[in-house]
Design a protein around this motif. Structure first.
Motif, PDB file in Angstrom:
ATOM      1  N   UNK A   1       0.791  -1.223   0.000  1.00  0.00           N
ATOM      2  CA  UNK A   1       0.000   0.000   0.000  1.00  0.00           C
ATOM      3  C   UNK A   1       0.819   1.267   0.000  1.00  0.00           C
ATOM      4  N   UNK A   2       2.155   1.161  -0.066  1.00  0.00           N
ATOM      5  CA  UNK A   2       2.986   2.354  -0.148  1.00  0.00           C
ATOM      6  C   UNK A   2       3.579   2.828   1.156  1.00  0.00           C
ATOM      7  N   UNK A   3       3.412   2.057   2.237  1.00  0.00           N
ATOM      8  CA  UNK A   3       4.056   2.395   3.512  1.00  0.00           C
ATOM      9  C   UNK A   3       5.395   1.663   3.567  1.00  0.00           C
ATOM     10  N   UNK A   4       6.481   2.408   3.770  1.00  0.00           N
ATOM     11  CA  UNK A   4       7.810   1.800   3.703  1.00  0.00           C
ATOM     12  C   UNK A   4       8.560   1.835   5.029  1.00  0.00           C
ATOM     13  N   UNK A   5       7.927   2.365   6.083  1.00  0.00           N
ATOM     14  CA  UNK A   5       8.519   2.318   7.416  1.00  0.00           C
ATOM     15  C   UNK A   5       7.392   2.379   8.434  1.00  0.00           C
ATOM     16  N   UNK A   6       7.595   1.748   9.573  1.00  0.00           N
ATOM     17  CA  UNK A   6       6.608   1.844  10.646  1.00  0.00           C
ATOM     18  C   UNK A   6       7.329   1.877  11.990  1.00  0.00           C
ATOM     19  N   UNK A   7       6.593   2.296  13.013  1.00  0.00           N
ATOM     20  CA  UNK A   7       7.131   2.311  14.376  1.00  0.00           C
ATOM     21  C   UNK A   7       6.215   1.452  15.241  1.00  0.00           C
ATOM     22  N   UNK A   8       6.752   0.368  15.761  1.00  0.00           N
ATOM     23  CA  UNK A   8       5.979  -0.584  16.547  1.00  0.00           C
ATOM     24  C   UNK A   8       6.171  -0.311  18.040  1.00  0.00           C
ATOM     25  N   UNK A   9       5.284  -0.865  18.854  1.00  0.00           N
ATOM     26  CA  UNK A   9       5.336  -0.650  20.301  1.00  0.00           C
ATOM     27  C   UNK A   9       5.893  -1.884  20.998  1.00  0.00           C
ATOM     28  N   UNK A  10       7.018  -1.707  21.679  1.00  0.00           N
ATOM     29  CA  UNK A  10       7.576  -2.790  22.493  1.00  0.00           C
ATOM     30  C   UNK A  10       6.788  -2.869  23.795  1.00  0.00           C
ATOM     31  N   UNK A  11       6.299  -4.061  24.113  1.00  0.00           N
ATOM     32  CA  UNK A  11       5.650  -4.315  25.396  1.00  0.00           C
ATOM     33  C   UNK A  11       6.677  -4.984  26.309  1.00  0.00           C
ATOM     34  N   UNK A  12       6.974  -4.398  27.458  1.00  0.00           N
ATOM     35  CA  UNK A  12       7.980  -4.985  28.355  1.00  0.00           C
ATOM     36  C   UNK A  12       7.632  -6.419  28.753  1.00  0.00           C
ATOM     37  N   UNK A  13       8.634  -7.188  29.067  1.00  0.00           N
ATOM     38  CA  UNK A  13       8.448  -8.553  29.567  1.00  0.00           C
ATOM     39  C   UNK A  13       8.555  -8.520  31.083  1.00  0.00           C
ATOM     40  N   UNK A  14       7.450  -8.810  31.762  1.00  0.00           N
ATOM     41  CA  UNK A  14       7.403  -8.706  33.229  1.00  0.00           C
ATOM     42  C   UNK A  14       7.880  -7.336  33.710  1.00  0.00           C
ATOM     43  N   UNK A  15       7.541  -6.313  32.965  1.00  0.00           N
ATOM     44  CA  UNK A  15       7.909  -4.949  33.319  1.00  0.00           C
ATOM     45  C   UNK A  15       9.279  -4.516  32.849  1.00  0.00           C
ATOM     46  N   UNK A  16      10.113  -5.471  32.415  1.00  0.00           N
ATOM     47  CA  UNK A  16      11.493  -5.162  32.024  1.00  0.00           C
ATOM     48  C   UNK A  16      11.552  -4.604  30.605  1.00  0.00           C
ATOM     49  N   UNK A  17      12.132  -3.396  30.477  1.00  0.00           N
ATOM     50  CA  UNK A  17      12.275  -2.791  29.165  1.00  0.00           C
ATOM     51  C   UNK A  17      13.329  -3.520  28.342  1.00  0.00           C
ATOM     52  N   UNK A  66      14.314  -6.684  28.550  1.00  0.00           N
ATOM     53  CA  UNK A  66      13.812  -7.991  28.102  1.00  0.00           C
ATOM     54  C   UNK A  66      12.809  -7.809  26.970  1.00  0.00           C
ATOM     55  N   UNK A  67      11.972  -6.788  27.089  1.00  0.00           N
ATOM     56  CA  UNK A  67      11.014  -6.498  26.025  1.00  0.00           C
ATOM     57  C   UNK A  67      11.719  -6.133  24.735  1.00  0.00           C
ATOM     58  N   UNK A  68      12.760  -5.323  24.846  1.00  0.00           N
ATOM     59  CA  UNK A  68      13.522  -4.914  23.664  1.00  0.00           C
ATOM     60  C   UNK A  68      14.123  -6.134  22.960  1.00  0.00           C
ATOM     61  N   UNK A  69      14.753  -7.003  23.724  1.00  0.00           N
ATOM     62  CA  UNK A  69      15.372  -8.190  23.130  1.00  0.00           C
ATOM     63  C   UNK A  69      14.322  -9.073  22.463  1.00  0.00           C
TER      64      UNK A  69
END
Length: 334
Positions: free
Chosen positions: A125-141, A143-146
């Motif tokens: 559809x012509x979208x070439x980049x997006x920004x997704x939301x990381x949900x922490x793992x047990x509150x840990x940023x 761990x969520x990032x990894x």
């Protein structure tokens, strides 16, 4: 992660040209996991109608090593350049979607699109980049990032991350610094909804706003009054209203307006800019407009679906029709 700022170009043949198989991905110059595509480092898009934010013109676009280096008429190039005839076609900067949830685990479910299927649909559809939301793992940023870096291994286009904050302590405060200074994440989302899951208190919200301000990061909120929505859900169940219409009845626009107003005032108290995600009601929009008129730095995120849908279909006598509408609203509000 692919968080660089290269702007890809999509050529629209009539309206859109779906990229549905590996050959089409290769033809478009878009590599993906385990691909054998050989992408030219020099590409000249010849004679297309270039459409930018301020004007459109017939011009050539020269791309070298993934970077647009020239947009002008009659560009002359040497050997080794792949030339694509764009005559009669629109050449546009790829769109950026700032709010997605791919492969998101939530309350015992997971969104069906992963980073490949969701991105492939976006590219079509012509979208070439997006920004997704990381949900922490047990509150840990961290761990969520990894976890999200792993989920994104099969990505086929550029992406970035926002980070959700679901609890607060000194470890979280320090992890926010790491996200900004080392991981390139400078926007943090706070949920005022989903009691018992992602919802945070006003105390946590204030701490988060203060930390965002000190880091120069952007604070984001999902603005609904989670306590009141929970009460509304209990009320619907007590009344025996368990169909799709119960979704709208349990969370009237006033609850979005209240949470939006509260977040704006707390952000103003801390003097932190605020981004309100997926604005869905006139109540919330009016609170944002009032704050902006007063000079406060508040951004309201419009969602196309939110601009064209209302809750009337939730009362459709056909359950499938009503349920599909409810699902659309739920996806918008996440």
């Amino acid at each position: 992660p692919r968080i660089h700022g290269i702007c890809l170009i999509i050529i629209f043949l009539s309206l859109f040209s779906p990229l549905s198989d590996s050959n089409q991905f290769c033809d478009a110059g878009i590599g993906y996991s385990e691909s054998t595509c050989e992408v030219s480092s020099k590409i000249l898009l010849k004679g297309g109608t270039v459409v930018n934010a301020h004007h459109q013109e017939v011009a050539d676009v020269y791309i070298k090593d993934g970077i647009i280096v020239a947009v002008q008429s009659n560009i002359l190039v040497g050997d080794g350049v792949k030339i694509i005839d764009a005559t009669g076609k629109y050449v546009m900067p790829g769109g950026i979607d700032p709010h997605t949830h791919l492969a998101m685990e939530f309350m015992g479910t997971e969104t069906i699109d992963d980073f490949f299927s969701g991105q492939a649909a976006a590219l079509a559809g012509g979208t070439t980049m997006h920004i997704d939301f990381i949900i922490p793992v047990n509150g840990s940023l961290s761990a969520g990032y990894e976890a999200y870096v792993k989920k994104a291994k099969n990505s086929c286009m550029d992406y970035g991350f926002h980070m959700a904050i679901t609890k607060w302590d000194e470890t979280i405060s320090r992890e926010m610094e790491i996200m900004v200074e080392e991981k390139g994440i400078n926007s943090f989302k706070f949920f005022l909804a989903y009691k018992g899951s992602l919802m945070i208190s006003d105390e946590l919200l204030l701490e988060g706003f203060k930390k965002c301000k000190s880091l120069g990061a952007l604070a984001m909120v999902h603005a609904e009054n989670g306590d009141a929505v929970f009460e509304g859900q209990k009320r619907m169940i007590e009344l025996g209203i368990t169909g799709p219409e119960g979704h709208a009845l349990s969370r009237p626009p006033a609850l979005e307006g209240e949470a939006t107003s509260r977040a704006i005032r707390l952000a103003g108290f801390v003097n932190s800019p605020l981004y309100v995600v997926h604005v869905m009601s006139i109540d919330a929009m009016e609170e944002i407009a009032k704050a902006k008129k007063s000079g406060q730095k508040v951004i309201g995120e419009p969602v196309v679906s939110g601009l064209v849908l209302d809750d009337s279909a939730l009362w459709d006598p056909d359950f499938q029709t009503a349920a599909k509408q409810e699902l659309s609203l739920l996806l918008i509000q996440s």
